[in-house]
Design a protein around this motif. Structure first.
Motif, PDB file in Angstrom:
ATOM      1  N   LEU A 113      10.925  19.323  -3.374  1.00 20.02           N
ATOM      2  CA  LEU A 113       9.885  18.343  -3.096  1.00 20.02           C
ATOM      3  C   LEU A 113      10.133  17.056  -3.888  1.00 20.02           C
ATOM      4  CD1 LEU A 113       7.317  18.323  -1.409  1.00 20.02           C
ATOM      5  CD2 LEU A 113       6.041  18.808  -3.484  1.00 20.02           C
ATOM      6  N   SER A 114      10.470  17.205  -5.169  1.00 27.57           N
ATOM      7  CA  SER A 114      10.620  15.982  -5.955  1.00 27.57           C
ATOM      8  C   SER A 114      11.874  15.215  -5.527  1.00 27.57           C
ATOM      9  CB  SER A 114      10.622  16.261  -7.456  1.00 27.57           C
ATOM     10  OG  SER A 114      11.504  17.294  -7.749  1.00 27.57           O
ATOM     11  N   ARG A 115      12.895  15.957  -5.056  1.00 29.59           N
ATOM     12  CA  ARG A 115      14.071  15.247  -4.545  1.00 29.59           C
ATOM     13  C   ARG A 115      13.683  14.399  -3.331  1.00 29.59           C
ATOM     14  NH1 ARG A 115      17.572  16.226  -0.698  1.00 29.59           N
ATOM     15  NH2 ARG A 115      16.869  18.365  -0.375  1.00 29.59           N
ATOM     16  N   LEU A 116      12.867  15.018  -2.444  1.00 24.52           N
ATOM     17  CA  LEU A 116      12.443  14.285  -1.251  1.00 24.52           C
ATOM     18  C   LEU A 116      11.566  13.098  -1.615  1.00 24.52           C
ATOM     19  CD1 LEU A 116      11.733  17.230   1.189  1.00 24.52           C
ATOM     20  CD2 LEU A 116      13.511  15.498   1.382  1.00 24.52           C
ATOM     21  N   VAL A 117      10.681  13.327  -2.562  1.00 22.63           N
ATOM     22  CA  VAL A 117       9.805  12.232  -2.985  1.00 22.63           C
ATOM     23  C   VAL A 117      10.644  11.075  -3.522  1.00 22.63           C
ATOM     24  CG1 VAL A 117       8.073  11.540  -4.666  1.00 22.63           C
ATOM     25  CG2 VAL A 117       7.809  13.681  -3.428  1.00 22.63           C
ATOM     26  N   GLU A 118      11.694  11.448  -4.265  1.00 22.00           N
ATOM     27  CA  GLU A 118      12.582  10.444  -4.812  1.00 22.00           C
ATOM     28  C   GLU A 118      13.225   9.615  -3.692  1.00 22.00           C
ATOM     29  OE1 GLU A 118      16.238  10.912  -7.827  1.00 22.00           O
ATOM     30  OE2 GLU A 118      14.547  12.255  -8.149  1.00 22.00           O
ATOM     31  N   GLU A 119      13.640  10.339  -2.630  1.00 14.62           N
ATOM     32  CA  GLU A 119      14.256   9.625  -1.507  1.00 14.62           C
ATOM     33  C   GLU A 119      13.251   8.716  -0.812  1.00 14.62           C
ATOM     34  OE1 GLU A 119      16.370  12.299   1.114  1.00 14.62           O
ATOM     35  OE2 GLU A 119      17.627  12.947  -0.566  1.00 14.62           O
TER      36      GLU A 119
ATOM     37  N   GLU B  87       0.833  -1.188   0.000  1.00 11.19           N
ATOM     38  CA  GLU B  87       0.000   0.000   0.000  1.00 11.19           C
ATOM     39  C   GLU B  87       0.877   1.252   0.000  1.00 11.19           C
ATOM     40  OE1 GLU B  87      -3.128  -0.373   2.921  1.00 11.19           O
ATOM     41  OE2 GLU B  87      -3.226   1.820   2.966  1.00 11.19           O
ATOM     42  N   LEU B  88       1.926   1.206   0.810  1.00  9.07           N
ATOM     43  CA  LEU B  88       2.841   2.342   0.896  1.00  9.07           C
ATOM     44  C   LEU B  88       3.477   2.606  -0.465  1.00  9.07           C
ATOM     45  CD1 LEU B  88       4.447   4.390   2.649  1.00  9.07           C
ATOM     46  CD2 LEU B  88       6.143   2.622   2.961  1.00  9.07           C
ATOM     47  N   ILE B  89       3.945   1.536  -1.108  1.00  9.98           N
ATOM     48  CA  ILE B  89       4.594   1.695  -2.411  1.00  9.98           C
ATOM     49  C   ILE B  89       3.597   2.300  -3.404  1.00  9.98           C
ATOM     50  CG2 ILE B  89       5.700   0.460  -4.299  1.00  9.98           C
ATOM     51  CD1 ILE B  89       7.419  -0.243  -2.184  1.00  9.98           C
ATOM     52  N   ASN B  90       2.385   1.820  -3.338  1.00  7.00           N
ATOM     53  CA  ASN B  90       1.347   2.332  -4.225  1.00  7.00           C
ATOM     54  C   ASN B  90       1.145   3.830  -4.034  1.00  7.00           C
ATOM     55  OD1 ASN B  90      -0.340   1.749  -6.252  1.00  7.00           O
ATOM     56  ND2 ASN B  90      -1.539   0.232  -5.115  1.00  7.00           N
ATOM     57  N   LEU B  91       1.078   4.236  -2.753  1.00 10.29           N
ATOM     58  CA  LEU B  91       0.884   5.656  -2.440  1.00 10.29           C
ATOM     59  C   LEU B  91       2.059   6.482  -2.926  1.00 10.29           C
ATOM     60  CD1 LEU B  91      -0.690   5.558   1.115  1.00 10.29           C
ATOM     61  CD2 LEU B  91      -1.704   6.443  -0.976  1.00 10.29           C
ATOM     62  N   VAL B  92       3.261   5.944  -2.723  1.00 10.42           N
ATOM     63  CA  VAL B  92       4.444   6.669  -3.180  1.00 10.42           C
ATOM     64  C   VAL B  92       4.377   6.848  -4.684  1.00 10.42           C
ATOM     65  CG1 VAL B  92       6.944   6.588  -3.393  1.00 10.42           C
ATOM     66  CG2 VAL B  92       5.882   5.932  -1.260  1.00 10.42           C
ATOM     67  N   GLY B  93       3.886   5.823  -5.366  1.00 11.04           N
ATOM     68  CA  GLY B  93       3.717   5.914  -6.809  1.00 11.04           C
ATOM     69  C   GLY B  93       2.799   7.067  -7.195  1.00 11.04           C
ATOM     70  N   GLU B  94       1.655   7.157  -6.500  1.00 10.98           N
ATOM     71  CA  GLU B  94       0.717   8.242  -6.774  1.00 10.98           C
ATOM     72  C   GLU B  94       1.370   9.589  -6.478  1.00 10.98           C
ATOM     73  OE1 GLU B  94      -2.153   7.835  -8.207  1.00 10.98           O
ATOM     74  OE2 GLU B  94      -1.965   5.654  -8.194  1.00 10.98           O
ATOM     75  N   LEU B  95       2.137   9.611  -5.396  1.00 16.44           N
ATOM     76  CA  LEU B  95       2.815  10.838  -4.982  1.00 16.44           C
ATOM     77  C   LEU B  95       3.764  11.309  -6.085  1.00 16.44           C
ATOM     78  CD1 LEU B  95       3.082  12.714  -2.543  1.00 16.44           C
ATOM     79  CD2 LEU B  95       4.969  11.302  -1.746  1.00 16.44           C
ATOM     80  N   ILE B  96       4.445  10.366  -6.708  1.00 15.01           N
ATOM     81  CA  ILE B  96       5.382  10.718  -7.774  1.00 15.01           C
ATOM     82  C   ILE B  96       4.631  11.350  -8.936  1.00 15.01           C
ATOM     83  CG2 ILE B  96       6.911   9.743  -9.520  1.00 15.01           C
ATOM     84  CD1 ILE B  96       7.715   7.675  -7.372  1.00 15.01           C
ATOM     85  N   ILE B  97       3.508  10.742  -9.281  1.00 15.13           N
ATOM     86  CA  ILE B  97       2.737  11.277 -10.404  1.00 15.13           C
ATOM     87  C   ILE B  97       2.223  12.677 -10.076  1.00 15.13           C
ATOM     88  CG2 ILE B  97       0.636  10.970 -11.768  1.00 15.13           C
ATOM     89  CD1 ILE B  97       1.073   7.924 -11.416  1.00 15.13           C
ATOM     90  N   ALA B  98       1.660  12.827  -8.871  1.00  7.47           N
ATOM     91  CA  ALA B  98       1.137  14.131  -8.453  1.00  7.47           C
ATOM     92  C   ALA B  98       2.252  15.171  -8.428  1.00  7.47           C
ATOM     93  CB  ALA B  98       0.477  14.011  -7.090  1.00  7.47           C
ATOM     94  N   GLY B  99       3.427  14.760  -7.927  1.00  6.72           N
ATOM     95  CA  GLY B  99       4.577  15.672  -7.845  1.00  6.72           C
ATOM     96  C   GLY B  99       4.988  16.142  -9.234  1.00  6.72           C
TER      97      GLY B  99
END
Lengths: 107, 720
Positions: B381-387, B347-359
């Protein structure tokens, strides 16, 4: 007869370090050990190395510590290393070997 | 008694974990029978299982584990030595415990058969406890009893030969080299440890360099008979003092040996411990009896000196133990773990995926608005999302070592079953990959390992005839390469017979009789359905089902499998798998109006088509700095519409050993991509691996580079 370069306290042995050459080498090593405070041997060009050679090398190491001389090996060929490994004596010469390495690093 | 389900579940999970640890330790202890850490680990496992089972009132587990625990407790205190017999027994105990735990899972009670088996094991275990009663009834104060017992029944735990050699001074002069005997000896078996005795070399002045002063203490593992071992020394017999002690000799034999050899007994004892022939405890017993014998003599001082030497022994023992520990640093780092439900991770990975798209969407808007502040903020923000993405993915990454280690047991069991001696060598155990991939790779890997052991590694007689070491070697290796993980299964067996495979393939109609196939293509025929070249079908493999199943399993993970073989020398099977199934770093390219994503790990370089690479005329190959590079226009391949640009670019991609060029219109840079699978409708499409949603809401297709390459190869073949 083994070829060697002699420079006071430095002895480089080339070719054979075996039963055929230990007789002569022993005199040289002993002489050098008695005459110098520090003594180094370079075995990087030794092509043949047998139990007699190993035994003489042990004597050198033991003799050096008995006479309170510094002894180091500045290089070992594959033939030497493989016998040291087989005999389980690599650690016996360990300090001489590492000393040789650190010395190289400084130089 | 009614047990709440989740508690029971925890109990079962814990038991399984403990049993796994126990098994791992049992397999290591064969190599290091005195290591207190390993013995403790086994004991703790049994102890904890018993304790928790007691809490749940699972009497059948408690009862059975109790005896095992008692035996282990004795091993822990050094009263008994864990030898190979005892290890085998404990492996049986482990398996039985696993069966019992399964019964708990099912909520059933063990069948009478199982219970009887458990009783038999218990009876065998009690033998090791029975001894205790005997020894307690003859306390060591009664010297006579102790020494008598040691000279009749007390055996040493080590199951290897011990050889003591002291060469005579004339050995060199007679033209012999002591090490040549050692080399000869190593042909009969494995030299576990060799200690060269240099004590006899006199001082520099007195030494005669042509006399031999050397001796060896050798611990030696071999199936050879005493005569065979003895015969090695035929030429030196008159010149050498030779003592050969068979495996598991009596303590008294070692006492005799120590008395007969020229060195001091403490020094000798140390040597025997160094050789792994005696454990420190056994040495203590040897020396103890020695000192007790001495006290019979009228002169007390000798006895006292010996006792003093006894006092010296603990540090010796300690030093020896320390060294052993250093050599085998098998200690498991204390696990500091939290158990997390795998679904939560997904679920977490899925959310991170959505976060990447939104970002990505936000940064696009920021760019359009041209607000410098906002752009800077979205960059952070995108650097953090990447991390966050990386660490979320890292949560799912597990080391492959645990999977590999399971094969210790498989290899052990199967090699016994086949009557072959096989050694498993593991490397790259720390290589990490996605947990789902690990879970799915276990079965195909087991199949490959069994296959290699059964068909790859030859029977001992054949190996000897071919001049190979009797013991076969199986290697498992893993490493990272170009965004994939590569797992290799290597054996030093007979390799594949090209002619046989080819004729079989023709017979089955898999290839045309006149087909001109490369070696690799021939080898890879074994992955076709219904293929088996084994002459005999054994219990394990050779039924022709298997290799094709393995291949489709691997392909389902977006992986590839290939095989290399040298006839007579062995084969290597290489599995190449993507590191993760969810998110990749992509390289965006534009063709006409469409956007494609190429996995960044596979991109080698980008060049301008006209400036650097020249077409060799047929529209199929480029000359890239003298290298022949097959290439495709993605525009043609996917039949894309849109304006043609003047300057085309080539993206050079690599997968495994293959390289290819993809011609595109625009290079659009790096982009984090969440892979969304394509629907069933597109299942047959080889060139596309999935899709992703871009920041502006558009869909981009992800190029399946391996699929595309196979496609290109196929076209090439069909043209030829």
């Amino acid at each position: 007869m083994p070829k060697k370069k002699e420079q006071g306290n430095h002895l480089a042995i080339e070719g054979e370090f075996t039963i055929y050459t230990v007789g002569e080498l022993k005199e040289q090593i002993l002489g050098a050990l008695l005459a110098n405070d520090e003594f180094e041997m370079d075995l990087s060009a030794v092509e043949e190395f047998d139990a007699a050679g190993l035994q003489l090398l042990i004597m050198t190491k033991k003799g050096a510590s008995a006479l309170n001389r510094k002894f180091r090996l500045t290089g070992c060929s594959a033939a030497v290393l493989s016998l040291l490994d087989l005999s389980g004596l690599a650690s016996f010469f360990g300090d001489s070997l590492t000393y040789a390495k650190s010395k190289e690093a400084i130089a | 008694m009614i047990i709440p389900d989740d508690y029971l579940q925890t109990f079962v999970v814990e038991c399984k974990e403990l049993l796994e640890q126990m098994e791992e330790s049992l397999l290591v202890i064969e190599k290091d029978p005195t290591n207190p850490d390993i013995i403790n680990a086994i004991f703790r496992a049994a102890h904890t299982i018993k304790g928790s089972a007691g809490l749940f009132g699972l009497e059948f587990i408690v009862e059975f584990t109790h005896t095992a625990e008692s035996v282990l407790d004795r091993a822990r205190s050094g009263e008994i030595v864990i030898n190979s017999n005892l290890t085998a027994l404990f492996i049986a105990v482990h398996d039985h415990l696993a069966t019992l735990v399964e019964h708990v899972v099912e909520g059933s009670t063990p069948s009478t058969e199982t219970t009887d088996f458990g009783k038999r094991l218990t009876a065998q275990l009690e033998v090791y406890l029975g001894k205790e009663i005997k020894e307690v009834s003859f306390p060591p104060v009664q010297k006579l009893n102790v020494s008598e017992q040691s000279s009749t029944g007390d055996q040493v735990g080590a199951d290897h030969w011990h050889l003591s050699l002291r060469f005579g001074t004339d050995v060199f002069r007679n033209g012999m080299d002591p090490f040549s005997f050692v080399r000869h000896l190593s042909k009969l078996g494995t030299i576990v440890q060799l200690v060269t005795i240099i004590d006899a070399i006199p001082s520099a002045e007195e030494m005669d360099p042509e006399s031999c002063y050397l001796g060896f203490e050798i611990s030696f593992r071999s199936e050879a008979s005493k005569t065979d071992i003895d015969n090695v020394f035929n030429f030196v017999r008159s010149d050498c003092e030779i003592h050969i002690l068979p495996p598991n000799s009596k303590i008294s034999e070692y006492q005799k040996l120590i008395q007969e050899l020229p060195e001091q007994e403490m020094r000798l004892g140390e040597l025997l411990v160094n050789c792994g022939t005696l454990t420190p405890d056994e040495l203590k017993r040897v020396l103890q009896v020695q000192s007790e014998i001495s006290t019979d003599e009228p002169q007390r001082p000798i006895g006292e000196v010996l006792v003093e030497q006894q006092m010296v022994s603990p540090p010796v023992v300690e030093a020896a133990l320390k060294k052993q520990e250093q050599v085998r640093e098998h200690k498991k780092a204390e696990a500091n773990l939290i158990r997390v439900d795998a679904d939560k991770l997904d679920e977490l990975i899925n959310l991170v995926g959505e976060l990447i798209i939104a970002g990505a969407g936000t940064s696009l808007i920021a760019q359009k608005a041209g607000m410098a502040d906002l752009m800077e903020s979205t960059a952070t923000l995108s650097r953090l999302v990447e991390e966050v993405r990386d660490s979320a993915l890292a949560l799912r990454m597990v080391q492959i070592g645990a999977t590999f280690n399971r094969f210790q047991r498989v290899v052990r069991d199967v090699s016994k079953e086949l009557g072959k001696e096989i050694n498993l060598v593991i490397s790259g155990a720390e290589t990490e990959l996605d947990k789902t991939v690990v879970e799915k790779i276990g079965d195909p890997l087991t199949h490959l390992v069994r296959n290699s052991m059964d068909h790859g590694i030859e029977p001992a007689e054949v190996r000897i005839a071919r001049g190979k070491p009797v013991k076969g070697t199986l290697k498992l290796n893993a490493y990272h390469d170009a965004g994939s993980i590569v797992i290799e299964v290597t054996d030093d067996g007979g390799g594949l017979n090209k002619a046989k495979i080819l004729s079989k393939a023709i017979e089955r109609g898999l290839v045309d009789e006149n087909a001109n196939l490369s070696d690799k293509e021939i080898y890879n025929l074994i992955f076709e359905a219904g293929f088996s070249t084994a002459d005999a079908i054994s219990n394990l493999s050779g039924r022709g089902v298997g290799m094709d199943v393995v291949r489709s399993n691997i392909q389902a993970l977006r992986g590839r499998i290939e095989l290399d073989s040298v006839e007579g020398q062995g084969s290597t099977i290489r599995i190449r798998l993507p590191l993760t199934l969810a998110i990749i770093d992509g390289f965006m390219v534009g063709v006409g109006d469409t956007t494609f994503v190429v996995p960044l790990d596979m991109v080698v370089e980008c060049i301008e088509l006209r400036a650097w690479a020249s077409d060799e005329g047929d529209g199929q190959y480029l000359n890239l700095r003298g290298e022949v590079l097959p290439y495709r226009r993605l525009r043609d391949y996917f039949d894309t519409k849109g304006e043609v640009v003047r300057r085309e670019n080539v993206v050079v991609v690599r997968y495994g050993e293959h390289k290819a060029g993809l011609v595109v219109d625009k290079l659009m840079g790096e982009f984090q991509t969440v892979i969304k699978p394509l629907g069933q409708l597109f299942k047959g499409e080889k060139g596309i691996g999935g899709f992703t949603i871009l920041g502006n809401g558009e869909v981009a297709l992800i190029v399946d580079v391996p699929g595309l390459m196979t496609q290109i190869e196929h076209e090439k073949d069909s043209r030829e």
